[in-house]
Design a protein around this motif. Structure first.
Motif, short mmCIF file in Angstrom:
data_model
loop_
_atom_site.label_atom_id
_atom_site.label_comp_id
_atom_site.label_asym_id
_atom_site.label_seq_id
_atom_site.Cartn_x
_atom_site.Cartn_y
_atom_site.Cartn_z
N ALA A 48 0.83 -1.21 0.00
CA ALA A 48 0.00 0.00 0.00
C ALA A 48 0.87 1.26 0.00
N TYR A 49 1.93 1.26 0.81
CA TYR A 49 2.80 2.44 0.84
C TYR A 49 3.57 2.58 -0.47
N CYS A 50 3.90 1.48 -1.10
CA CYS A 50 4.59 1.55 -2.39
C CYS A 50 3.66 2.14 -3.47
N ILE A 51 2.41 1.71 -3.47
CA ILE A 51 1.42 2.28 -4.40
C ILE A 51 1.25 3.76 -4.12
N GLN A 52 1.19 4.11 -2.84
CA GLN A 52 1.07 5.51 -2.46
C GLN A 52 2.29 6.31 -2.95
N GLY A 53 3.47 5.71 -2.84
CA GLY A 53 4.68 6.37 -3.33
C GLY A 53 4.62 6.62 -4.83
N GLU A 54 4.15 5.62 -5.58
CA GLU A 54 4.01 5.80 -7.03
C GLU A 54 2.99 6.89 -7.35
N MET A 55 1.92 6.93 -6.57
CA MET A 55 0.91 7.96 -6.78
C MET A 55 1.53 9.35 -6.58
N PHE A 56 2.24 9.52 -5.46
CA PHE A 56 2.86 10.82 -5.19
C PHE A 56 3.92 11.16 -6.24
N LYS A 64 6.81 13.44 -0.50
CA LYS A 64 5.81 12.49 -0.04
C LYS A 64 6.05 11.11 -0.65
N ALA A 65 6.46 11.08 -1.90
CA ALA A 65 6.73 9.80 -2.57
C ALA A 65 7.87 9.08 -1.87
N LEU A 66 8.96 9.80 -1.61
CA LEU A 66 10.10 9.17 -0.96
C LEU A 66 9.72 8.67 0.43
N ALA A 68 6.84 7.62 1.43
CA ALA A 68 6.02 6.42 1.27
C ALA A 68 6.88 5.21 0.88
N PHE A 69 7.81 5.42 -0.06
CA PHE A 69 8.69 4.31 -0.47
C PHE A 69 9.56 3.84 0.70
N LEU A 70 10.09 4.78 1.47
CA LEU A 70 10.93 4.41 2.61
C LEU A 70 10.12 3.69 3.68
N LYS A 71 8.90 4.12 3.88
CA LYS A 71 8.03 3.44 4.85
C LYS A 71 7.76 2.01 4.38
N SER A 72 7.52 1.85 3.10
CA SER A 72 7.30 0.52 2.53
C SER A 72 8.51 -0.38 2.74
N ALA A 73 9.69 0.16 2.45
CA ALA A 73 10.93 -0.62 2.61
C ALA A 73 11.21 -0.93 4.08
N ALA A 74 10.82 -0.04 4.97
CA ALA A 74 11.03 -0.29 6.40
C ALA A 74 10.12 -1.42 6.89
N ILE A 75 8.90 -1.46 6.37
CA ILE A 75 7.96 -2.50 6.76
C ILE A 75 8.40 -3.85 6.20
N LYS A 76 8.84 -3.85 4.95
CA LYS A 76 9.24 -5.09 4.29
C LYS A 76 10.56 -4.84 3.56
N ASP A 81 10.23 -3.34 -5.18
CA ASP A 81 9.65 -2.14 -5.78
C ASP A 81 9.79 -0.90 -4.90
N ALA A 82 9.77 -1.10 -3.58
CA ALA A 82 9.96 0.04 -2.67
C ALA A 82 11.36 0.62 -2.83
N HIS A 83 12.35 -0.27 -2.95
CA HIS A 83 13.73 0.19 -3.13
C HIS A 83 13.92 0.86 -4.49
N LYS A 84 13.27 0.33 -5.50
CA LYS A 84 13.37 0.95 -6.82
C LYS A 84 12.79 2.36 -6.79
N GLY A 85 11.60 2.49 -6.20
CA GLY A 85 10.97 3.81 -6.12
C GLY A 85 11.82 4.81 -5.36
N ALA A 86 12.32 4.38 -4.20
CA ALA A 86 13.18 5.26 -3.39
C ALA A 86 14.45 5.61 -4.15
N GLY A 87 15.03 4.62 -4.80
CA GLY A 87 16.27 4.85 -5.54
C GLY A 87 16.11 5.84 -6.68
#
Length: 139
Positions: A48-56, A64-66, A68-76, A81-87
């Motif tokens: 969900a946070y990764c999708i939110q990151g893509e949305m932002f 906000k995108a970063l 969300a991606f970092l929150k996603s990576a912290a959870i899992k 995909d979370a690391h790709k988005g953050a990167g």
């Protein structure tokens, strides 16, 4: 409020599936509403946070995108995909150390990624940017 939560618990899978589809179709307002509702009952869901990151990211809200991606990576931590988005956000911001870390982690977690060549090229550009000028000229 309790009835709303019970209702959301029952439809949460549909909310996430719809958010994914709406993201692909560019319906960003709908994505935001669905993810917000989903997170009421699943506040620790990496997807969900990764999708939110893509949305932002698509809304051109990189902070906000970063987040969300970092929150996603912290959870899992193994969610590629979370690391790709953050990167990619870090790359755009010229935060080279974090871009290298997250893009490298993405490739480690997703060795068969269809965009592997592109991500490797980004990483090579980052490596080249740290070469001393004298080495760049002699090549």
């Amino acid at each position: 409020m309790k009835n709303e939560r019970t209702y959301l618990e029952k439809i949460c899978r549909a909310l996430l599936a719809n958010a994914r589809l709406d993201l692909k179709k560019g319906r960003l307002q709908a994505v935001g509403k669905q993810i917000d509702k989903f997170l009421i009952v699943n506040e620790n869901n990496a997807e969900a946070y990764c999708i939110q990151g893509e949305m932002f990211k698509q809304k051109n809200e990189p902070d906000k995108a970063l987040d969300a991606f970092l929150k996603s990576a912290a959870i899992k931590p193994d969610y590629a995909d979370a690391h790709k988005g953050a990167g990619l956000i870090c790359l755009k911001r010229q935060d080279e150390a974090r871009a290298k870390y997250h893009l490298g982690r993405y490739l480690d977690l997703s060795p068969e990624a269809p965009d592997r060549k592109f991500v490797e090229a980004y990483l090579e550009q980052l490596d080249d940017s740290h070469e001393p000028d004298s080495l760049k000229r002699s090549q």
